[in-house]
Design a protein around this motif. Structure first.
Motif, PDB file in Angstrom:
ATOM      1  N   MET A   1      88.073   1.627   2.764  1.00 56.51           N
ATOM      2  CA  MET A   1      87.246   2.777   2.506  1.00 56.51           C
ATOM      3  C   MET A   1      85.784   2.368   2.635  1.00 56.51           C
ATOM      4  N   LYS A   2      85.066   3.146   3.433  1.00 54.62           N
ATOM      5  CA  LYS A   2      83.645   2.889   3.619  1.00 54.62           C
ATOM      6  C   LYS A   2      82.890   4.202   3.442  1.00 54.62           C
ATOM      7  N   ILE A   3      82.091   4.262   2.389  1.00 50.88           N
ATOM      8  CA  ILE A   3      81.358   5.482   2.074  1.00 50.88           C
ATOM      9  C   ILE A   3      80.473   5.938   3.237  1.00 50.88           C
ATOM     10  N   PRO A   4      79.757   5.043   3.944  1.00 48.47           N
ATOM     11  CA  PRO A   4      78.953   5.521   5.077  1.00 48.47           C
ATOM     12  C   PRO A   4      79.800   6.180   6.177  1.00 48.47           C
ATOM     13  N   VAL A   5      80.988   5.665   6.407  1.00 44.16           N
ATOM     14  CA  VAL A   5      81.878   6.257   7.404  1.00 44.16           C
ATOM     15  C   VAL A   5      82.348   7.626   6.918  1.00 44.16           C
ATOM     16  N   ILE A   6      82.716   7.706   5.651  1.00 45.32           N
ATOM     17  CA  ILE A   6      83.153   8.984   5.080  1.00 45.32           C
ATOM     18  C   ILE A   6      82.025  10.011   5.182  1.00 45.32           C
ATOM     19  N   ARG A   7      80.807   9.581   4.894  1.00 47.96           N
ATOM     20  CA  ARG A   7      79.649  10.478   4.986  1.00 47.96           C
ATOM     21  C   ARG A   7      79.505  11.014   6.418  1.00 47.96           C
ATOM     22  N   GLN A   8      79.594  10.129   7.406  1.00 46.87           N
ATOM     23  CA  GLN A   8      79.476  10.544   8.807  1.00 46.87           C
ATOM     24  C   GLN A   8      80.592  11.509   9.194  1.00 46.87           C
ATOM     25  N   VAL A  55      85.618  15.236   0.132  1.00 43.03           N
ATOM     26  CA  VAL A  55      84.198  15.561  -0.020  1.00 43.03           C
ATOM     27  C   VAL A  55      83.948  17.007   0.412  1.00 43.03           C
ATOM     28  N   HIS A  56      84.563  17.429   1.514  1.00 41.38           N
ATOM     29  CA  HIS A  56      84.432  18.828   1.940  1.00 41.38           C
ATOM     30  C   HIS A  56      84.881  19.765   0.824  1.00 41.38           C
ATOM     31  N   GLU A  57      86.018  19.467   0.197  1.00 42.21           N
ATOM     32  CA  GLU A  57      86.532  20.314  -0.886  1.00 42.21           C
ATOM     33  C   GLU A  57      85.579  20.332  -2.080  1.00 42.21           C
ATOM     34  N   SER A  58      85.063  19.167  -2.436  1.00 39.69           N
ATOM     35  CA  SER A  58      84.157  19.089  -3.586  1.00 39.69           C
ATOM     36  C   SER A  58      82.865  19.850  -3.331  1.00 39.69           C
ATOM     37  N   VAL A  59      82.326  19.702  -2.125  1.00 40.12           N
ATOM     38  CA  VAL A  59      81.086  20.409  -1.783  1.00 40.12           C
ATOM     39  C   VAL A  59      81.344  21.919  -1.761  1.00 40.12           C
ATOM     40  N   LYS A  60      82.477  22.307  -1.227  1.00 38.53           N
ATOM     41  CA  LYS A  60      82.847  23.727  -1.204  1.00 38.53           C
ATOM     42  C   LYS A  60      82.932  24.281  -2.627  1.00 38.53           C
ATOM     43  N   ALA A  61      83.359  23.434  -3.570  1.00 40.16           N
ATOM     44  CA  ALA A  61      83.481  23.847  -4.971  1.00 40.16           C
ATOM     45  C   ALA A  61      82.145  23.781  -5.713  1.00 40.16           C
ATOM     46  N   GLY A  62      81.071  23.338  -5.021  1.00 41.59           N
ATOM     47  CA  GLY A  62      79.754  23.357  -5.636  1.00 41.59           C
ATOM     48  C   GLY A  62      79.105  22.017  -5.900  1.00 41.59           C
ATOM     49  N   ALA A  63      79.797  20.922  -5.609  1.00 40.74           N
ATOM     50  CA  ALA A  63      79.220  19.598  -5.852  1.00 40.74           C
ATOM     51  C   ALA A  63      78.188  19.261  -4.778  1.00 40.74           C
ATOM     52  N   GLU A  65      76.631  16.697  -2.059  1.00 40.38           N
ATOM     53  CA  GLU A  65      77.279  15.726  -1.169  1.00 40.38           C
ATOM     54  C   GLU A  65      77.291  14.324  -1.782  1.00 40.38           C
ATOM     55  N   LYS A  66      76.156  13.888  -2.279  1.00 37.57           N
ATOM     56  CA  LYS A  66      76.049  12.548  -2.871  1.00 37.57           C
ATOM     57  C   LYS A  66      77.019  12.379  -4.034  1.00 37.57           C
ATOM     58  N   ASP A  67      77.094  13.376  -4.888  1.00 32.52           N
ATOM     59  CA  ASP A  67      77.992  13.311  -6.041  1.00 32.52           C
ATOM     60  C   ASP A  67      79.455  13.311  -5.606  1.00 32.52           C
ATOM     61  N   ALA A  68      79.769  14.103  -4.592  1.00 31.95           N
ATOM     62  CA  ALA A  68      81.140  14.163  -4.087  1.00 31.95           C
ATOM     63  C   ALA A  68      81.542  12.816  -3.479  1.00 31.95           C
ATOM     64  N   LEU A  69      80.635  12.198  -2.727  1.00 31.69           N
ATOM     65  CA  LEU A  69      80.912  10.879  -2.143  1.00 31.69           C
ATOM     66  C   LEU A  69      81.125   9.829  -3.235  1.00 31.69           C
ATOM     67  N   PHE A  72      84.502  10.310  -5.025  1.00 31.70           N
ATOM     68  CA  PHE A  72      85.631   9.813  -4.250  1.00 31.70           C
ATOM     69  C   PHE A  72      85.683   8.290  -4.312  1.00 31.70           C
ATOM     70  N   GLY A  73      84.545   7.629  -4.151  1.00 32.60           N
ATOM     71  CA  GLY A  73      84.503   6.171  -4.229  1.00 32.60           C
ATOM     72  C   GLY A  73      85.004   5.658  -5.568  1.00 32.60           C
ATOM     73  N   GLN A  74      84.595   6.305  -6.653  1.00 31.51           N
ATOM     74  CA  GLN A  74      85.041   5.908  -7.986  1.00 31.51           C
ATOM     75  C   GLN A  74      86.535   6.138  -8.166  1.00 31.51           C
ATOM     76  N   LYS A  75      87.026   7.235  -7.612  1.00 29.20           N
ATOM     77  CA  LYS A  75      88.453   7.546  -7.713  1.00 29.20           C
ATOM     78  C   LYS A  75      89.279   6.465  -7.026  1.00 29.20           C
ATOM     79  N   VAL A  76      88.867   6.069  -5.830  1.00 31.75           N
ATOM     80  CA  VAL A  76      89.593   5.028  -5.089  1.00 31.75           C
ATOM     81  C   VAL A  76      89.498   3.695  -5.821  1.00 31.75           C
ATOM     82  N   MET A  77      88.307   3.334  -6.253  1.00 32.78           N
ATOM     83  CA  MET A  77      88.132   2.061  -6.954  1.00 32.78           C
ATOM     84  C   MET A  77      88.927   2.060  -8.264  1.00 32.78           C
ATOM     85  N   GLY A  78      88.982   3.202  -8.941  1.00 33.92           N
ATOM     86  CA  GLY A  78      89.753   3.307 -10.174  1.00 33.92           C
ATOM     87  C   GLY A  78      91.236   3.128  -9.933  1.00 33.92           C
ATOM     88  N   SER A  79      91.733   3.633  -8.805  1.00 31.33           N
ATOM     89  CA  SER A  79      93.156   3.483  -8.508  1.00 31.33           C
ATOM     90  C   SER A  79      93.478   2.051  -8.111  1.00 31.33           C
TER      91      SER A  79
END
Length: 83
Positions: A1-8, A55-63, A65-69, A72-79
């Motif tokens: 998982m790479k946050i810059p790639v996910i952002r792009q 991230v698309h879903e989170s932004v659609k729900a009002g988050a 972009e930075k917070d959504a990214l 997601f990173g925290q969720k993956v690292m937590g798992s």
């Protein structure tokens, strides 16, 4: 998982395009002649695409972009920490 790639991926693709790509990559991984190395690369791509979709879903729900990214990173690292 790479946050810059996910952002792009998030910024440059629609959820529909990401879903279509995800379907192709998942099918690719099921081919008999695919090597472990190819599956690892496809798996990394799949993870990044799933991140962009989330991230698309989170932004659609009002988050934001930075917070959504970050979420997601925290969720993956937590798992990963749980294993």
């Amino acid at each position: 998982m790479k946050i810059p790639v996910i952002r792009q991926l998030f910024q440059n693709n629609t959820p529909e395009n990401l879903e279509a790509t995800l379907t192709v990559l998942e099918a690719f991984c099921e081919f008999r002649g695919v090597s472990e190395e190819e599956i690892d690369v496809a798996g990394e791509l799949i993870t990044n695409i799933c991140g962009a979709l989330e991230v698309h879903e989170s932004v659609k729900a009002g988050a934001l972009e930075k917070d959504a990214l970050n979420a997601f990173g925290q969720k993956v690292m937590g798992s990963i920490d749980k294993h």
